[in-house]
Write a protein that holds these residues in place. Sequence first.
Motif, short mmCIF file in Angstrom:
data_model
loop_
_atom_site.label_atom_id
_atom_site.label_comp_id
_atom_site.label_asym_id
_atom_site.label_seq_id
_atom_site.Cartn_x
_atom_site.Cartn_y
_atom_site.Cartn_z
N ASP A 193 0.83 -1.21 0.00
CA ASP A 193 0.00 0.00 0.00
C ASP A 193 0.86 1.26 0.00
OD1 ASP A 193 0.73 -0.61 2.66
OD2 ASP A 193 -1.04 0.36 3.49
N GLU A 194 2.02 1.21 0.66
CA GLU A 194 2.94 2.35 0.64
C GLU A 194 3.51 2.53 -0.78
OE1 GLU A 194 5.08 2.43 4.96
OE2 GLU A 194 5.48 0.64 3.71
N ALA A 195 3.89 1.44 -1.41
CA ALA A 195 4.43 1.50 -2.77
C ALA A 195 3.38 2.03 -3.74
CB ALA A 195 4.91 0.12 -3.21
N ILE A 196 2.15 1.61 -3.57
CA ILE A 196 1.06 2.08 -4.44
C ILE A 196 0.87 3.58 -4.28
CG2 ILE A 196 -1.45 1.98 -4.78
CD1 ILE A 196 -1.16 -1.11 -4.28
N ASP A 197 0.94 4.06 -3.04
CA ASP A 197 0.82 5.51 -2.80
C ASP A 197 1.95 6.29 -3.46
OD1 ASP A 197 -1.51 5.16 -1.34
OD2 ASP A 197 -0.51 5.28 0.61
N ILE A 198 3.13 5.69 -3.55
CA ILE A 198 4.27 6.35 -4.18
C ILE A 198 4.11 6.41 -5.69
CG2 ILE A 198 6.75 6.07 -4.70
CD1 ILE A 198 7.00 4.93 -1.80
N ILE A 199 3.69 5.31 -6.30
CA ILE A 199 3.66 5.27 -7.77
C ILE A 199 2.45 5.97 -8.38
CG2 ILE A 199 5.02 3.15 -7.89
CD1 ILE A 199 1.98 2.10 -8.94
N ALA A 221 7.98 -5.62 -6.78
CA ALA A 221 8.65 -5.36 -8.06
C ALA A 221 7.63 -4.96 -9.13
CB ALA A 221 9.43 -6.60 -8.51
N ALA A 222 6.52 -5.64 -9.18
CA ALA A 222 5.49 -5.34 -10.18
C ALA A 222 4.90 -3.95 -9.96
CB ALA A 222 4.40 -6.40 -10.16
N ILE A 223 4.71 -3.57 -8.72
CA ILE A 223 4.16 -2.24 -8.42
C ILE A 223 5.11 -1.15 -8.91
CG2 ILE A 223 3.61 -0.63 -6.53
CD1 ILE A 223 2.47 -3.15 -5.02
N PHE A 224 6.41 -1.37 -8.77
CA PHE A 224 7.39 -0.35 -9.17
C PHE A 224 7.86 -0.48 -10.62
CE2 PHE A 224 8.23 0.37 -4.55
CZ PHE A 224 8.10 1.76 -4.56
N HIS A 225 7.42 -1.50 -11.37
CA HIS A 225 8.03 -1.77 -12.67
C HIS A 225 7.95 -0.60 -13.66
CE1 HIS A 225 4.05 -2.76 -14.36
NE2 HIS A 225 4.63 -2.77 -15.56
N ASP A 226 6.89 0.17 -13.64
CA ASP A 226 6.74 1.30 -14.57
C ASP A 226 6.87 2.65 -13.88
OD1 ASP A 226 6.47 -0.06 -16.96
OD2 ASP A 226 4.29 0.02 -17.01
N ILE A 280 16.26 4.15 -9.08
CA ILE A 280 15.50 5.10 -8.24
C ILE A 280 14.92 4.37 -7.02
CG2 ILE A 280 13.41 6.52 -8.12
CD1 ILE A 280 13.93 7.30 -11.04
N VAL A 281 14.36 3.20 -7.24
CA VAL A 281 13.75 2.44 -6.14
C VAL A 281 14.80 2.09 -5.09
CG1 VAL A 281 12.70 0.19 -5.63
CG2 VAL A 281 11.78 1.61 -7.46
N ALA A 282 16.00 1.74 -5.53
CA ALA A 282 17.07 1.42 -4.58
C ALA A 282 17.54 2.67 -3.84
CB ALA A 282 18.24 0.77 -5.32
#
Length: 189
Positions: free
Chosen positions: A4-10, A46-51, A90-92
């Motif tokens: 949910d945090e990753a989704i809020d970021i992307i 990984a899938a959430i951040f892929h694009d 960027i993610v790293a």
Amino acid sequence: MRNDEAIDIIKPALTKARFEHTLRVADTAAELANLYHVSTEKVELAAIFHDYAKFKPLDEMKQFILDSQLPNDLLDYHHEVWHGPVASVIVAEQFGIKDQEISDAIRYHTTGKANLGAMGMVVFLADYIEPGRSIPGVDEVRAMAREDLFHACLMVSRNTLQFLLSKNTTIYPDSFHAYNYFLSQLKKA
């Protein structure tokens, strides 16, 4: 990091359509992860951040490639191959996600590569077969995705190479290496 945090970021970095695509890729990747005994938690991240870098300005991505450890030869190819490698860095750097499997899954989700691990293959495949895609041949790849991960990834590589060849465009070498790798793994089986 939680999903949910990753989704809020992307979400603010993507168009509505690309955000919805990303959620479908994450769901598809989770299904494939369960099928192929890959960490669902890591593959979803990984899938959430892929694009994540998909809509960054080209000059910004170009500068990012020049300033990072990414290979500068990326700049010799169509900018569609830039966003995965840029997003992986960027993610790293910005979010501290330094897991190599996650990084590779993000980095190579467009091109694939030789010796791509199972998590990377799952994201590579999920990006291609998510339910919103209507690419020619996708139904055959979806069916194979439930049977054989290497064969399904080979089909993605083949279809992608054929499409790029039909467009008479340059093709990043990792795409060829991925095709050869997936084919060689099938021949060993």
